[in-house]
Design a protein around this motif. Sequence first.
Motif, PDB file in Angstrom:
ATOM      1  N   HIS A 240       0.832  -1.208   0.000  1.00 12.13           N
ATOM      2  CA  HIS A 240       0.000   0.000   0.000  1.00 12.13           C
ATOM      3  C   HIS A 240       0.870   1.263   0.000  1.00 12.13           C
ATOM      4  CE1 HIS A 240      -4.026  -1.709   0.316  1.00 12.13           C
ATOM      5  NE2 HIS A 240      -3.536  -2.606   1.155  1.00 12.13           N
ATOM      6  N   LEU A 241       1.969   1.223   0.742  1.00 11.28           N
ATOM      7  CA  LEU A 241       2.865   2.370   0.785  1.00 11.28           C
ATOM      8  C   LEU A 241       3.487   2.625  -0.587  1.00 11.28           C
ATOM      9  CD1 LEU A 241       4.324   4.488   2.588  1.00 11.28           C
ATOM     10  CD2 LEU A 241       6.098   2.762   2.962  1.00 11.28           C
ATOM     11  N   LEU A 242       3.934   1.568  -1.241  1.00 11.02           N
ATOM     12  CA  LEU A 242       4.550   1.702  -2.562  1.00 11.02           C
ATOM     13  C   LEU A 242       3.536   2.179  -3.605  1.00 11.02           C
ATOM     14  CD1 LEU A 242       6.688  -1.570  -2.500  1.00 11.02           C
ATOM     15  CD2 LEU A 242       7.561   0.771  -2.376  1.00 11.02           C
ATOM     16  N   ALA A 243       2.303   1.700  -3.477  1.00 12.26           N
ATOM     17  CA  ALA A 243       1.252   2.131  -4.413  1.00 12.26           C
ATOM     18  C   ALA A 243       0.989   3.621  -4.272  1.00 12.26           C
ATOM     19  CB  ALA A 243      -0.017   1.330  -4.184  1.00 12.26           C
ATOM     20  N   ARG A 244       0.966   4.113  -3.041  1.00  5.96           N
ATOM     21  CA  ARG A 244       0.756   5.546  -2.813  1.00  5.96           C
ATOM     22  C   ARG A 244       1.896   6.368  -3.396  1.00  5.96           C
ATOM     23  NH1 ARG A 244      -0.656   5.497   3.538  1.00  5.96           N
ATOM     24  NH2 ARG A 244       0.002   7.680   3.379  1.00  5.96           N
ATOM     25  N   ASP A 245       3.070   5.751  -3.497  1.00  6.51           N
ATOM     26  CA  ASP A 245       4.244   6.424  -4.062  1.00  6.51           C
ATOM     27  C   ASP A 245       4.351   6.178  -5.573  1.00  6.51           C
ATOM     28  OD1 ASP A 245       6.438   8.093  -3.575  1.00  6.51           O
ATOM     29  OD2 ASP A 245       7.823   6.398  -3.498  1.00  6.51           O
ATOM     30  N   THR A 246       3.279   5.592  -6.157  1.00  2.00           N
ATOM     31  CA  THR A 246       3.167   5.266  -7.600  1.00  2.00           C
ATOM     32  C   THR A 246       4.257   4.314  -8.088  1.00  2.00           C
ATOM     33  OG1 THR A 246       4.424   7.206  -8.393  1.00  2.00           O
ATOM     34  CG2 THR A 246       2.029   7.486  -8.058  1.00  2.00           C
ATOM     35  N   ARG A 247       4.777   3.500  -7.191  1.00  4.86           N
ATOM     36  CA  ARG A 247       5.740   2.451  -7.583  1.00  4.86           C
ATOM     37  C   ARG A 247       4.939   1.164  -7.740  1.00  4.86           C
ATOM     38  NH1 ARG A 247       9.827   3.560  -2.723  1.00  4.86           N
ATOM     39  NH2 ARG A 247      10.821   1.618  -3.420  1.00  4.86           N
ATOM     40  N   LEU A 248       4.169   1.119  -8.817  1.00  5.94           N
ATOM     41  CA  LEU A 248       3.133   0.104  -8.953  1.00  5.94           C
ATOM     42  C   LEU A 248       3.678  -1.299  -9.169  1.00  5.94           C
ATOM     43  CD1 LEU A 248       0.442   2.043 -11.023  1.00  5.94           C
ATOM     44  CD2 LEU A 248       0.732   1.869  -8.548  1.00  5.94           C
ATOM     45  N   ASP A 249       4.738  -1.436  -9.919  1.00  3.57           N
ATOM     46  CA  ASP A 249       5.296  -2.780 -10.143  1.00  3.57           C
ATOM     47  C   ASP A 249       5.796  -3.379  -8.828  1.00  3.57           C
ATOM     48  OD1 ASP A 249       4.827  -2.980 -12.906  1.00  3.57           O
ATOM     49  OD2 ASP A 249       6.606  -1.796 -13.351  1.00  3.57           O
ATOM     50  N   GLU A 250       6.486  -2.563  -8.038  1.00  2.11           N
ATOM     51  CA  GLU A 250       6.970  -3.039  -6.739  1.00  2.11           C
ATOM     52  C   GLU A 250       5.799  -3.321  -5.804  1.00  2.11           C
ATOM     53  OE1 GLU A 250      10.567  -0.864  -5.119  1.00  2.11           O
ATOM     54  OE2 GLU A 250       9.985   0.484  -6.754  1.00  2.11           O
ATOM     55  N   ALA A 251       4.788  -2.457  -5.863  1.00  2.27           N
ATOM     56  CA  ALA A 251       3.605  -2.653  -5.021  1.00  2.27           C
ATOM     57  C   ALA A 251       2.911  -3.956  -5.370  1.00  2.27           C
ATOM     58  CB  ALA A 251       2.640  -1.478  -5.189  1.00  2.27           C
ATOM     59  N   ILE A 281      -4.440  -2.179  -9.230  1.00  2.00           N
ATOM     60  CA  ILE A 281      -3.097  -1.921  -9.762  1.00  2.00           C
ATOM     61  C   ILE A 281      -2.986  -2.394 -11.206  1.00  2.00           C
ATOM     62  CG2 ILE A 281      -0.690  -2.689  -9.613  1.00  2.00           C
ATOM     63  CD1 ILE A 281      -0.777  -2.352  -6.680  1.00  2.00           C
ATOM     64  N   ASP A 282      -3.495  -3.591 -11.485  1.00  2.00           N
ATOM     65  CA  ASP A 282      -3.449  -4.117 -12.851  1.00  2.00           C
ATOM     66  C   ASP A 282      -4.196  -3.204 -13.814  1.00  2.00           C
ATOM     67  OD1 ASP A 282      -1.921  -6.267 -12.100  1.00  2.00           O
ATOM     68  OD2 ASP A 282      -3.608  -7.644 -11.885  1.00  2.00           O
ATOM     69  N   LEU A 283      -5.314  -2.669 -13.360  1.00  2.00           N
ATOM     70  CA  LEU A 283      -6.102  -1.767 -14.202  1.00  2.00           C
ATOM     71  C   LEU A 283      -5.299  -0.510 -14.538  1.00  2.00           C
ATOM     72  CD1 LEU A 283      -8.766  -1.018 -15.570  1.00  2.00           C
ATOM     73  CD2 LEU A 283      -9.546  -0.088 -13.373  1.00  2.00           C
ATOM     74  N   VAL A 284      -4.656   0.070 -13.523  1.00  2.00           N
ATOM     75  CA  VAL A 284      -3.856   1.276 -13.744  1.00  2.00           C
ATOM     76  C   VAL A 284      -2.680   0.993 -14.671  1.00  2.00           C
ATOM     77  CG1 VAL A 284      -2.402   3.011 -12.623  1.00  2.00           C
ATOM     78  CG2 VAL A 284      -4.527   2.296 -11.542  1.00  2.00           C
ATOM     79  N   LEU A 285      -2.034  -0.153 -14.467  1.00  2.00           N
ATOM     80  CA  LEU A 285      -0.897  -0.520 -15.304  1.00  2.00           C
ATOM     81  C   LEU A 285      -1.320  -0.695 -16.773  1.00  2.00           C
ATOM     82  CD1 LEU A 285       0.994  -3.045 -12.977  1.00  2.00           C
ATOM     83  CD2 LEU A 285       1.784  -0.772 -13.678  1.00  2.00           C
ATOM     84  N   ARG A 286      -2.488  -1.297 -16.975  1.00  2.00           N
ATOM     85  CA  ARG A 286      -2.979  -1.463 -18.362  1.00  2.00           C
ATOM     86  C   ARG A 286      -3.292  -0.121 -19.000  1.00  2.00           C
ATOM     87  NH1 ARG A 286      -5.751  -5.971 -16.190  1.00  2.00           N
ATOM     88  NH2 ARG A 286      -7.677  -4.773 -15.988  1.00  2.00           N
ATOM     89  N   VAL A 287      -3.905   0.775 -18.228  1.00  2.00           N
ATOM     90  CA  VAL A 287      -4.212   2.122 -18.744  1.00  2.00           C
ATOM     91  C   VAL A 287      -2.930   2.852 -19.108  1.00  2.00           C
ATOM     92  CG1 VAL A 287      -5.114   4.385 -18.106  1.00  2.00           C
ATOM     93  CG2 VAL A 287      -6.394   2.317 -17.521  1.00  2.00           C
ATOM     94  N   ASN A 288      -1.909   2.712 -18.265  1.00  2.00           N
ATOM     95  CA  ASN A 288      -0.645   3.380 -18.543  1.00  2.00           C
ATOM     96  C   ASN A 288       0.011   2.845 -19.810  1.00  2.00           C
ATOM     97  OD1 ASN A 288      -0.930   4.942 -16.264  1.00  2.00           O
ATOM     98  ND2 ASN A 288       0.418   3.701 -14.984  1.00  2.00           N
ATOM     99  N   LEU A 289      -0.134   1.534 -20.018  1.00  2.00           N
ATOM    100  CA  LEU A 289       0.417   0.925 -21.235  1.00  2.00           C
ATOM    101  C   LEU A 289      -0.296   1.431 -22.480  1.00  2.00           C
ATOM    102  CD1 LEU A 289       1.099  -2.765 -20.143  1.00  2.00           C
ATOM    103  CD2 LEU A 289       2.800  -1.057 -20.800  1.00  2.00           C
ATOM    104  N   ASP A 290      -1.627   1.555 -22.347  1.00  2.00           N
ATOM    105  CA  ASP A 290      -2.414   2.047 -23.486  1.00  2.00           C
ATOM    106  C   ASP A 290      -2.085   3.508 -23.786  1.00  2.00           C
ATOM    107  OD1 ASP A 290      -3.578  -0.404 -23.634  1.00  2.00           O
ATOM    108  OD2 ASP A 290      -5.395   0.154 -22.521  1.00  2.00           O
TER     109      ASP A 290
END
Length: 290
Positions: A240-251, A281-290
């Motif tokens: 949760h801490l890493l996600a808040r810091d936008t380090r999504l892969d690590e999160a 997280i997966d949803l955000v990562l897919r949006v970022n890829l698109d």
Amino acid sequence: GYARLGQLDEGWQWIMIALTNARAVGDRAVEVRALNVYGAIALERGGIDEATYFFNRVQAEAMEAGDLSTLGRCANNLGIIANMRGDYAHAVGAYTMALAAYQRAGLDRGVAETHHNLGIVYRDQSDFTEAMRAADNAVEQAERLEDIALQAQALAGRAEIRVASGEPELALREAERAIALHRKLGDQVRETEDLRIFAGALAEVGRTEEAEATLRKVIGRAGEHMRPLLAATARRDLAHLLARDTRLDEAREAGCQARDTFDRLGARVEVEKLDAFLSNIDLVLRVNLD
């Protein structure tokens, strides 16, 4: 004693010796209490089904023998398992039974421990009013008993409620007190649990680098102490801490590791929460890829 120090293998060996000797001399009371500790060690190792079997067995025998102390311990342990499974009504019922047993036996320390546990189950339901009431009772009773170990445990429990209810500054102070008391007692396992709560408070006041370093320390020490539940909880917090810091892969990596352990332990609510977290997280990562 070994189990509290994180040396579960040594604790297991001594319990087997106690069981063997108790059975040899026909001391049923000691055998029942040893079985309860056997279940507690099994729970710490992650054997939730095995632990449940032993606690239910010992609880039935303790009720038949009128052993209120063991009955209270078993009820508390069954409450912990119910809370891990998200069965909050059963958890409160188990803790209520434990309270009744301890009160009838005049065991004030057990009463305080049970109030501490009730605070946890109410906190997990976001009922912070009842959680704080139970935690206050635990702290007050621990101070009245002048039991340093119990004071530290109760303070840590109240600190975590303060983190969840939006009082991180107060949580920091109480977590620091708990850490100092457990360090004074040489209880490294409980000190590590306090550090996880302290990290949560650090994160809430914006000291994210310190929080991350502390959580990584907790994960390492939890592994050394063979505490899979503590390690999983710290990894969840780190995710949760890493996600808040936008380090999504690590999160995502930390979240998946925590989820796998929670699943193995039977902590259903935590698995469900992490499934939702990972899906986001997966949803955000897919949006970022698109």
